[in-house]
Scaffold this active site. Structure first.
Site, PDB file in Angstrom:
ATOM      1  N   ASP A  82      -8.232  -1.035  -3.758  1.00  0.00           N
ATOM      2  CA  ASP A  82      -6.898  -0.481  -4.005  1.00  0.00           C
ATOM      3  C   ASP A  82      -6.709   0.774  -3.141  1.00  0.00           C
ATOM      4  OD1 ASP A  82      -4.457  -0.265  -5.355  1.00  0.00           O
ATOM      5  OD2 ASP A  82      -5.311   0.960  -6.966  1.00  0.00           O
ATOM      6  N   ALA A 211       2.971   0.278 -11.988  1.00  0.00           N
ATOM      7  CA  ALA A 211       3.741  -0.592 -12.871  1.00  0.00           C
ATOM      8  C   ALA A 211       3.263  -0.574 -14.323  1.00  0.00           C
ATOM      9  CB  ALA A 211       3.722  -2.015 -12.321  1.00  0.00           C
TER      10      ALA A 211
END
Ligand code: G3H
Ligand code: 13P
Ligand code: ZN
Length: 308
Positions: A82, A211
């Site tokens: 990530d 999110a």
């Protein structure tokens, strides 16, 4: 069981109008919680680790741990870097066995972002690894980089970027942000931008970072048992579900797992003051993560039974 890429899972997600959950981990209990949740729902998931998470766990420990847990729990999973900050970090993850990587050149200018992304794509694709890039800037803090304002993704640039880099998926900025404090006022996502990118790049997988819904129950439990988390606000679940029914094939969530684990551990320790076996309180944290993952699969992602 094996570490897999995202090729098939994204194709099925795009066609099926759902998204794959990408959950950040840095330790054993988080990993087990996510994989147990995926197994219970027969759902694809991605395990992702940031540069700082990899430094925390150790790169080889992390890869071997994910492989072993995937085997023992019995679920295939993609292992993803990530926010890879540069070519060297991404290369070290590919060489260590990651099956998917992100090169985050979003803080560079367009040409430099294209250049570094293309360099990563060439290296990764030769080794069967898939690549996510980012265009546009999310407000908030991510690893060592922060921005006060959103720089929404420009659809024209997105089309040119994808064509020139050959990247496999693209993270876009439409109003989400990292962490527990996402909106000062009303939550708003720029669905018009997502729709235009979807129309101009049909079939191409879009990624949504930042999110987490910032589940208020976890925040309340943290605060009830000694925490102090004020004003936390996330992305409304209905907006996330709408995005996952569109071109968004990957939804990143870290904060919700951190909150759930912390809430469960705080509660467990408060209610069991004489207990000092880490397996008990970390086990409570693990179970809380599994519950969050199952609820995300049901209410946000729509990915139940995505594994045949
Ligand atoms: O996007 C950022 C992720 O939440 C990772 O955070 O760098 O603290 O591991 P971290
Ligand atoms: P959250 O902070 O909203 O969980 O986002 C995590 C993320 O985007 C990791 O890349
Ligand atoms: Zn992110």
């Amino acid at each position: 069981m094996a570490l897999i890429t995202t090729k098939e899972m994204f194709k099925k997600a795009y066609e099926g109008g759902y998204a794959i959950g990408a959950f950040n981990i840095s330790d054993l209990e988080q990993l087990q919680g996510v994989l147990e949740g995926a197994k219970a729902k027969n759902s694809y998931v991605m395990i992702q680790a940031s540069k700082s998470a990899i430094q925390y766990a150790g790169p080889h420990t992390l890869v071997e741990m994910v492989k072993a847990a995937s085997d023992e729990i019995g679920v295939d999973v993609a292992l993803h870097l990530d926010h890879g900050p540069n070519f060297e970090t991404v290369k070290s993850c590919i060489d260590a066995g990651f099956t998917s990587v992100m090169i985050d050149g979003s803080h560079f200018d367009f040409e430099e972002n294209v250049r570094v992304t293309k360099e990563v794509v060439d290296y990764a694709h030769e080794r069967g690894v898939v690549v996510e890039a980012e265009l546009g800037v999310l407000a908030g803090v991510e690893d060592e980089v922060s921005s006060d304002v959103h720089k929404y993704t420009d659809p024209d640039e997105a089309v040119e970027f994808v064509e020139r880099t050959g990247v496999d998926s693209l993270a876009i900025a439409i109003g989400t942000s990292h962490g527990a404090f996402k909106f000062k006022g009303e939550a708003e996502l720029k669905f018009d931008i997502l729709e235009e990118i979807q129309n101009r790049l049909p079939g191409f997988p879009i990624v949504l970072h930042g999110a987490s819904a910032v589940d208020q129950e976890s925040v309340a439990t943290c605060n009830e048992f000694g925490g102090n988390i004020a004003g936390a606000k996330g992305v409304p679940v209905d907006m996330l579900r709408k995005a996952s029914s569109m071109a968004v094939c990957k939804i990143n969530m870290d904060t919700d797992l951190r909150l759930a684990m912390t809430a469960a551990i705080r509660k467990y320790l408060a209610e069991n003051p004489s207990q000092f076996d880490p397996r008990k309180y970390l086990g409570a944290g693990k179970d809380a993560i599994q519950a969050v993952v199952e609820s995300k699969i049901d209410n946000v992602l729509g990915s139940e039974n995505s594994i045949n």
